[in-house]
Design a protein around this motif. Structure first.
Motif, PDB file in Angstrom:
ATOM      1  N   GLN A  73     -12.424  -2.767   0.646  1.00  0.00           N
ATOM      2  CA  GLN A  73     -12.751  -3.202   2.006  1.00  0.00           C
ATOM      3  C   GLN A  73     -11.771  -4.287   2.476  1.00  0.00           C
ATOM      4  O   GLN A  73     -11.297  -4.268   3.618  1.00  0.00           O
ATOM      5  CB  GLN A  73     -14.183  -3.748   2.036  1.00  0.00           C
ATOM      6  N   PHE A  74     -11.457  -5.229   1.585  1.00  0.00           N
ATOM      7  CA  PHE A  74     -10.521  -6.294   1.942  1.00  0.00           C
ATOM      8  C   PHE A  74      -9.131  -5.719   2.263  1.00  0.00           C
ATOM      9  O   PHE A  74      -8.480  -6.128   3.221  1.00  0.00           O
ATOM     10  CB  PHE A  74     -10.412  -7.312   0.812  1.00  0.00           C
ATOM     11  N   ARG A  75      -8.662  -4.766   1.450  1.00  0.00           N
ATOM     12  CA  ARG A  75      -7.343  -4.191   1.708  1.00  0.00           C
ATOM     13  C   ARG A  75      -7.318  -3.433   3.029  1.00  0.00           C
ATOM     14  O   ARG A  75      -6.314  -3.457   3.757  1.00  0.00           O
ATOM     15  CB  ARG A  75      -6.945  -3.242   0.566  1.00  0.00           C
ATOM     16  N   GLU A  76      -8.423  -2.752   3.357  1.00  0.00           N
ATOM     17  CA  GLU A  76      -8.508  -2.053   4.640  1.00  0.00           C
ATOM     18  C   GLU A  76      -8.410  -3.042   5.794  1.00  0.00           C
ATOM     19  O   GLU A  76      -7.785  -2.758   6.823  1.00  0.00           O
ATOM     20  CB  GLU A  76      -9.826  -1.274   4.733  1.00  0.00           C
ATOM     21  N   THR A  77      -9.019  -4.210   5.631  1.00  0.00           N
ATOM     22  CA  THR A  77      -8.948  -5.227   6.680  1.00  0.00           C
ATOM     23  C   THR A  77      -7.532  -5.775   6.802  1.00  0.00           C
ATOM     24  O   THR A  77      -7.027  -6.000   7.919  1.00  0.00           O
ATOM     25  CB  THR A  77      -9.934  -6.370   6.374  1.00  0.00           C
ATOM     26  N   ILE A  78      -6.865  -6.006   5.672  1.00  0.00           N
ATOM     27  CA  ILE A  78      -5.473  -6.469   5.702  1.00  0.00           C
ATOM     28  C   ILE A  78      -4.592  -5.441   6.406  1.00  0.00           C
ATOM     29  O   ILE A  78      -3.616  -5.778   7.086  1.00  0.00           O
ATOM     30  CB  ILE A  78      -4.980  -6.751   4.272  1.00  0.00           C
ATOM     31  N   ASN A  79      -4.968  -4.175   6.300  1.00  0.00           N
ATOM     32  CA  ASN A  79      -4.224  -3.101   6.976  1.00  0.00           C
ATOM     33  C   ASN A  79      -4.590  -2.986   8.452  1.00  0.00           C
ATOM     34  O   ASN A  79      -4.076  -2.109   9.155  1.00  0.00           O
ATOM     35  CB  ASN A  79      -4.457  -1.768   6.283  1.00  0.00           C
ATOM     36  N   GLY A  80      -5.508  -3.842   8.917  1.00  0.00           N
ATOM     37  CA  GLY A  80      -5.795  -3.896  10.348  1.00  0.00           C
ATOM     38  C   GLY A  80      -7.152  -3.394  10.779  1.00  0.00           C
ATOM     39  O   GLY A  80      -7.464  -3.407  11.976  1.00  0.00           O
ATOM     40  N   SER A  81      -8.011  -2.956   9.841  1.00  0.00           N
ATOM     41  CA  SER A  81      -9.311  -2.400  10.204  1.00  0.00           C
ATOM     42  C   SER A  81     -10.416  -3.453  10.092  1.00  0.00           C
ATOM     43  O   SER A  81     -10.347  -4.363   9.258  1.00  0.00           O
ATOM     44  CB  SER A  81      -9.667  -1.217   9.305  1.00  0.00           C
ATOM     45  N   ALA A 106     -21.837  -8.549   5.155  1.00  0.00           N
ATOM     46  CA  ALA A 106     -20.614  -9.211   5.605  1.00  0.00           C
ATOM     47  C   ALA A 106     -19.765  -8.280   6.469  1.00  0.00           C
ATOM     48  O   ALA A 106     -19.707  -7.067   6.241  1.00  0.00           O
ATOM     49  CB  ALA A 106     -19.792  -9.678   4.405  1.00  0.00           C
ATOM     50  N   THR A 107     -19.107  -8.893   7.451  1.00  0.00           N
ATOM     51  CA  THR A 107     -18.145  -8.181   8.298  1.00  0.00           C
ATOM     52  C   THR A 107     -16.792  -8.861   8.154  1.00  0.00           C
ATOM     53  O   THR A 107     -16.709 -10.097   8.210  1.00  0.00           O
ATOM     54  CB  THR A 107     -18.593  -8.195   9.769  1.00  0.00           C
ATOM     55  N   GLN A 108     -15.756  -8.070   7.922  1.00  0.00           N
ATOM     56  CA  GLN A 108     -14.409  -8.597   7.775  1.00  0.00           C
ATOM     57  C   GLN A 108     -13.539  -8.156   8.962  1.00  0.00           C
ATOM     58  O   GLN A 108     -13.510  -6.967   9.298  1.00  0.00           O
ATOM     59  CB  GLN A 108     -13.754  -8.111   6.478  1.00  0.00           C
ATOM     60  N   GLU A 109     -12.837  -9.112   9.561  1.00  0.00           N
ATOM     61  CA  GLU A 109     -11.922  -8.804  10.660  1.00  0.00           C
ATOM     62  C   GLU A 109     -10.549  -9.382  10.354  1.00  0.00           C
ATOM     63  O   GLU A 109     -10.439 -10.454   9.744  1.00  0.00           O
ATOM     64  CB  GLU A 109     -12.441  -9.384  11.976  1.00  0.00           C
ATOM     65  N   PRO A 110      -9.492  -8.708  10.788  1.00  0.00           N
ATOM     66  CA  PRO A 110      -8.140  -9.224  10.548  1.00  0.00           C
ATOM     67  C   PRO A 110      -7.792 -10.349  11.534  1.00  0.00           C
ATOM     68  O   PRO A 110      -8.223 -10.336  12.680  1.00  0.00           O
ATOM     69  CB  PRO A 110      -7.250  -8.005  10.764  1.00  0.00           C
ATOM     70  N   ILE A 111      -7.039 -11.335  11.059  1.00  0.00           N
ATOM     71  CA  ILE A 111      -6.458 -12.370  11.917  1.00  0.00           C
ATOM     72  C   ILE A 111      -4.956 -12.113  11.980  1.00  0.00           C
ATOM     73  O   ILE A 111      -4.294 -11.973  10.938  1.00  0.00           O
ATOM     74  CB  ILE A 111      -6.724 -13.785  11.366  1.00  0.00           C
ATOM     75  N   ARG A 112      -4.404 -12.049  13.186  1.00  0.00           N
ATOM     76  CA  ARG A 112      -2.998 -11.695  13.372  1.00  0.00           C
ATOM     77  C   ARG A 112      -2.206 -12.881  13.916  1.00  0.00           C
ATOM     78  O   ARG A 112      -2.757 -13.731  14.633  1.00  0.00           O
ATOM     79  CB  ARG A 112      -2.858 -10.503  14.323  1.00  0.00           C
ATOM     80  N   ASP A 113      -0.919 -12.895  13.611  1.00  0.00           N
ATOM     81  CA  ASP A 113      -0.049 -13.910  14.200  1.00  0.00           C
ATOM     82  C   ASP A 113       0.485 -13.392  15.528  1.00  0.00           C
ATOM     83  O   ASP A 113       0.085 -12.324  16.006  1.00  0.00           O
ATOM     84  CB  ASP A 113       1.074 -14.291  13.230  1.00  0.00           C
ATOM     85  N   ALA A 114       1.399 -14.150  16.132  1.00  0.00           N
ATOM     86  CA  ALA A 114       1.900 -13.790  17.457  1.00  0.00           C
ATOM     87  C   ALA A 114       2.606 -12.439  17.464  1.00  0.00           C
ATOM     88  O   ALA A 114       2.641 -11.754  18.497  1.00  0.00           O
ATOM     89  CB  ALA A 114       2.862 -14.884  17.951  1.00  0.00           C
ATOM     90  N   SER A 115       3.150 -12.043  16.322  1.00  0.00           N
ATOM     91  CA  SER A 115       3.861 -10.765  16.265  1.00  0.00           C
ATOM     92  C   SER A 115       2.932  -9.588  15.989  1.00  0.00           C
ATOM     93  O   SER A 115       3.375  -8.444  15.968  1.00  0.00           O
ATOM     94  CB  SER A 115       4.949 -10.825  15.180  1.00  0.00           C
ATOM     95  N   GLY A 116       1.635  -9.865  15.751  1.00  0.00           N
ATOM     96  CA  GLY A 116       0.677  -8.811  15.463  1.00  0.00           C
ATOM     97  C   GLY A 116       0.482  -8.536  13.994  1.00  0.00           C
ATOM     98  O   GLY A 116      -0.307  -7.656  13.612  1.00  0.00           O
ATOM     99  N   ARG A 117       1.201  -9.271  13.139  1.00  0.00           N
ATOM    100  CA  ARG A 117       1.069  -9.077  11.694  1.00  0.00           C
ATOM    101  C   ARG A 117      -0.211  -9.734  11.192  1.00  0.00           C
ATOM    102  O   ARG A 117      -0.552 -10.848  11.593  1.00  0.00           O
ATOM    103  CB  ARG A 117       2.284  -9.681  10.991  1.00  0.00           C
ATOM    104  N   VAL A 118      -0.938  -9.032  10.330  1.00  0.00           N
ATOM    105  CA  VAL A 118      -2.169  -9.588   9.761  1.00  0.00           C
ATOM    106  C   VAL A 118      -1.804 -10.656   8.740  1.00  0.00           C
ATOM    107  O   VAL A 118      -1.048 -10.393   7.786  1.00  0.00           O
ATOM    108  CB  VAL A 118      -3.021  -8.488   9.089  1.00  0.00           C
TER     109      VAL A 118
END
Length: 324
Positions: A73-81, A106-118
């Motif tokens: 689940q964590f890796r899926e979130t790192i991939n943007g889900s 628990a709910t996991q959401e990605p945090i992105r930088d200005a370039s959109g990278r997680v």
């Protein structure tokens, strides 16, 4: 304010969630703690010093099969889900030093930088222990109800089958059948009022004898110490007492004006002995071994019953084996 390993660019996010009552934590892409709000620290009984920069599975070691699920689940979130973990069990040390089982959703959401990278994962946690416990209790109650209904239907089928034997009319069968089911109903009503934890021997005897003796309690007496019966024993004994009291109403002490019934019982750790003494009836002939009551008294588990005629009625000795 907590310190942050790996840095989180949006400090407004940090300021906002710090005051939330909902537990929140942030991991970097290496699954190391970057942030945890006060609600998370209080819920996990951890300090920030115990979490900062540490891998999540080092802080909360898990069974290998569950690590694999959560890690996925964590890796899926790192991939943007956006991902969700439903009702995960955690053992958390309480303030009294005792581990308590909690269930977290628990709910996991990605945090992105200005370039959109997680760059991080934010996890929102809800303690759903009460809901899970309620669902577990509901399932147990449903299973127990299903078990009891099956048992009741099985007993009713046996009563119907045995009651039909030897009857010469539908009316006779109906009267016998309804009477015996009524005995079951009285026992179940008393057990229901006591949350199916059992009932006292005196209550069981009084309920059944009051129903069968048209003259009321003046026709019988009860004497003995308080004895609590399990639900299973109470249901079985109610059928035995019903058969004995039915016979008393047809042929014994309840059928004649001069008749009376005295019941005395004694108890030990291993068994309770009940003496059922009918008098005022006159001489009683040999006991038949082929009727419903005789068959019932031979097959009820944990209850031994011996009937003997005497010069003025009948004596029945009922032994309840507590270890059965």
């Amino acid at each position: 304010m907590h310190s942050f390993a790996g840095g989180i660019s949006d400090m407004r996010f940090i300021d906002a969630v710090e005051a939330w009552t909902l537990p929140v934590m942030v991991l970097n892409t290496e699954l190391e703690f970057s942030f945890a709000n006060q609600a998370y620290l209080e819920s996990t009984r951890k300090t920030w010093a115990e979490l900062e920069g540490r891998h999540v599975f080092d802080v909360f070691p898990e069974h290998p099969e569950r690590v694999q699920q959560v890690h996925h689940q964590f890796r899926e979130t790192i991939n943007g889900s956006v991902t969700r973990l439903d009702a995960q069990p955690f053992h958390i040390m309480g303030p009294d030093g005792i581990e308590n089982l909690h269930y977290w959703q628990a709910t996991q959401e990605p945090i992105r930088d200005a370039s959109g990278r997680v760059t991080h994962i934010v996890q929102y946690v809800e303690d759903v222990s009460s809901r899970v416990q309620a669902e577990t209790q509901r399932d147990l109650i449903a299973q127990e109800l299903n078990h009891r209904v099956k048992n009741v239907l099985s007993v009713i089928q046996s009563i119907a089958r045995l009651s039909s034997r030897g009857q010469t009319s539908v009316e006779d069968f109906t009267n016998e059948f309804v009477s015996r089911v009524g005995a079951m109903s009285r026992a179940h009503e008393r057990l229901y009022k006591n949350d199916f934890l059992g009932m006292s021997l005196k209550d069981l005897l009084n309920d059944e004898l009051s129903a069968m003796s048209v003259q009321g309690e003046d026709k019988f007496s009860l004497d003995g110490p308080r004895v609590e019966l399990s639900a299973e024993t109470a249901k079985d004994l109610s059928m035995v007492v019903h058969e004995l009291s039915t016979n008393a109403a047809k042929y014994g002490c309840f059928s004649v004006e001069t008749g009376s019934l005295d019941i005395i019982w004694t108890t030990t750790d291993t068994q309770t002995e009940i003496v059922w003494m009918e008098t005022g009836v006159g001489e009683v002939g040999p006991m038949k071994a082929t009727g419903f009551g005789s068959k019932l008294l031979r097959v009820v588990r944990g209850i031994d019953c011996v009937r003997r005629p005497h010069s003025d009625g009948i004596e029945v000795r009922i032994t309840l084996n507590h270890s059965a």
